[in-house]
Scaffold this motif. Structure first.
Motif: not given
Ligand SMILES: Cc1cc2nc3c(=O)[nH]c(=O)nc-3n(C[C@H](O)[C@H](O)[C@H](O)COP(=O)(O)OP(=O)(O)OC[C@H]3O[C@@H](n4cnc5c(N)ncnc54)[C@H](O)[C@@H]3O)c2cc1C
Ligand code: SF4
Length: 511
Positions: A267-268, A365
């Motif tokens: 993921h970014s 996150y």
């Protein structure tokens, strides 16, 4: 005669040098005001890393503004709320004119409007030009539509902004959406080598903030030990370039995959920079399109990534401003249970929750599928009060700001608005988690056992939910297949599932 002085308020998630609030800044008369408010972090009980990210990014931004000659009044560690602090400053300076960008939180927007009215201050609240779609455009699109669906909004955005269209105006590759190609699990042998995301060592300003947060918010959830977030625009731009150069190539295919101790996958990790407005979505999309050509990447990856930014991110923002304040109190299923304590500690025997909650507390996150299909799925199946779930999501993710958190949690994960913008509740049994991760291998529960000893709580609650809401699921063509599978389960087993589910629901804290 000199012009009356204006205050230009810049909030912690509005760190954009191109902000419309600064558009007509008068360096002779105007002053920027930025406020660090301790009570704001207490409105919801926030992760330490989220508090630190906001404070550090704000302090860096104010230094940059000062270096460029802006007069900045920076209120550090105020014990007042943003609005009370602002009121005090307006009074102190005798200011009658306030300029700001519309806050990304409804509560704050109303509070600033009220303050201006009560104090007879002229308020110039401007819409945020950071986004592709204005409120008016979204309202026009939504007007008179029976169903509000991402797919049609997304197509409109692609056409309006000429993104991923061929020369005849058709979608690149002949289709609008390559979602079917973007749902692979990692191979059984594991994810292999994933390019580590770029991480930023805390500089002096960040270190000071980390110490402050550690001492003032010691009882708050989460850890600061892994704080490596971009806190300036330069860092955010570096993170973007690194992502498109090294990590974008496998974003699409493994977008939904999960694996223990693999918190970021491919993921970014750009959401916090985008939401603080350190990055503009246009430059993100432009960098992704450049990388597509430069590295000959798969169209499915490029389309999948652009759909998140140009589609989902714009769509949920539109929905938030369209449906607030109702969105915050919707409770379609009338769920009332308390959030299990382990959402705040990760201490549960369920490996999937352990991993998703554990990494959340460590880093602030988790990726989309962990949020939607692990913690979100469980909260829906376990009949948790939506506002308690929303408070948790708003607290624990560094990218959480209400305009994006609430529609994703209440609308998408919990179906709390009864499907206003989703065609069905997103629910899954342990079988889905087993297919998409390695979590179940090391778990004391068995993902395919529906009731009795070692039954997987996710699986038990999934079937229980289907039994309970059979009528609703039967009446929707998108979910009819799910209840059709119920017919393969005998009446006795269904009764055993319901009975076992009751035990699970009465014992949520001890799973
Ligand atoms: C229950 C739940 C709560 C969520 N809360 C938030 C939140 O508070 N803040 C937030 O930014 N995102 C939220 N999301 C959306 C999404 O999970 C995160 O944007 C994403 O995980 C951020 O990681 P990333 O930057 O690596 O994203 P990537 O997977 O790399 O995606 C690229 C970018 O697309 C955007 N994006 C992707 N999905 C969404 C989406 N559904 N809605 C809006 N933008 C999206 C983000 O800006 C993200 O940075 C939530 C999703 C769910 C299911
Ligand atoms: S068996 Fe169930 S509880 Fe355990 S990891 Fe798999 S889905 Fe989660």
């Amino acid at each position: 005669m000199s012009k009356p002085k204006r205050l230009v308020l810049i909030l912690g998630d509005q760190l954009d040098r191109q902000s419309p609030a600064l558009r007509d800044f008068d360096f002779q008369n105007d002053e920027v005001i930025m406020i660090e408010s301790i009570p704001e972090a207490q409105v919801v009980w926030s992760h330490k890393a989220k508090i630190a990210l906001f404070l550090s990014a704000m302090r860096h931004f104010s230094e940059e503004l000062k270096a460029d000659g802006y007069p900045v009044h920076y209120v550090q560690e105020s014990k007042l709320s943003i609005v009370d602090s602002l009121k005090e400053i307006l009074l102190e300076k005798g200011i009658r004119h306030l300029v700001c960008i519309e806050p990304g939180e409804w509560r704050l927007k109303l509070a600033i409007e009220k303050l201006a009215k009560d104090s007879k201050v002229q308020l110039d609240m401007r819409e945020d030009s950071h986004f592709y779609c204005s409120h008016q455009e979204f309202r026009d699109w939504a007007a008179n539509k029976k169903e509000l669906r991402l797919e049609f909004f997304y197509r409109l955005m692609r056409k309006t902004h000429n993104i991923l269209l061929d020369k005849d105006g058709n979608p690149e590759g002949g289709q609008w959406n390559f979602d079917q190609d973007n749902r692979k699990p990692y191979p059984k042998s594991g994810p292999g080598i994933i390019e580590t995301p770029i991480l930023f060592e805390p500089d002096a300003i960040t270190q000071e903030v980390l110490q402050f947060v550690q001492s003032h918010y010691s009882g708050y959830p989460g850890s600061l030990g892994h704080f490596r977030w971009p806190v300036t625009r330069d860092e955010a731009l570096e993170a973007l370039q690194y992502f498109v150069d090294y990590r974008l190539r496998n974003f699409g295919i493994y977008q939904d995959a999960m694996w223990t101790d693999t918190p970021y996958g491919w993921h970014s990790i750009l959401s916090s920079s985008l939401n603080l407005k350190l990055l503009n979505p246009r430059e993100v999309i432009s960098a992704v399109l450049d990388a597509w050509k430069k590295y000959s990447l798969d169209l499915s990856t490029i389309e999948g990534f652009i759909r998140q930014i140009l589609g989902w991110r714009e769509f949920v923002r539109g929905m938030y401003y369209l449906d607030m304040p109702k969105m915050a109190t919707d409770n379609f299923y009338d769920h009332q249970r308390a959030l299990p304590d382990w959402y705040w500690t990760g201490k549960t025997k369920m490996r999937c929750m352990q991993d998703a909650v554990g990494q959340t507390l460590k880093y602030g996150y988790a990726h989309h599928i962990q949020r939607l299909m692990v913690t979100g799925n469980f909260a829906l199946l376990a009949e948790i009060l939506p506002s308690a779930v929303c408070d948790w999501y708003l607290a624990v993710y560094v990218d959480a700001i209400e305009w994006v958190e609430l529609p994703n949690t209440a609308g998408m994960a919990l179906f709390a608005n009864g499907g206003r913008f989703t065609s069905k509740p997103y629910i899954a049994s342990g079988a889905y988690i087993k297919r998409m991760s390695n979590y179940c291998g090391g778990c004391q529960y068995k993902s395919d056992v529906r009731f009795g000893e070692n039954a997987c709580p996710v699986t038990t609650l999934y079937w229980n939910f289907l039994i309970k809401h059979r009528q609703q699921f039967d009446s929707n063509p998108r979910t009819r297949l799910m209840t059709a599978n119920l017919k393969k389960i005998s009446d006795d087993d269904q009764a055993a599932i319901v009975q076992h589910a009751q035990q699970v629901l009465n014992n949520l804290n001890n799973l």
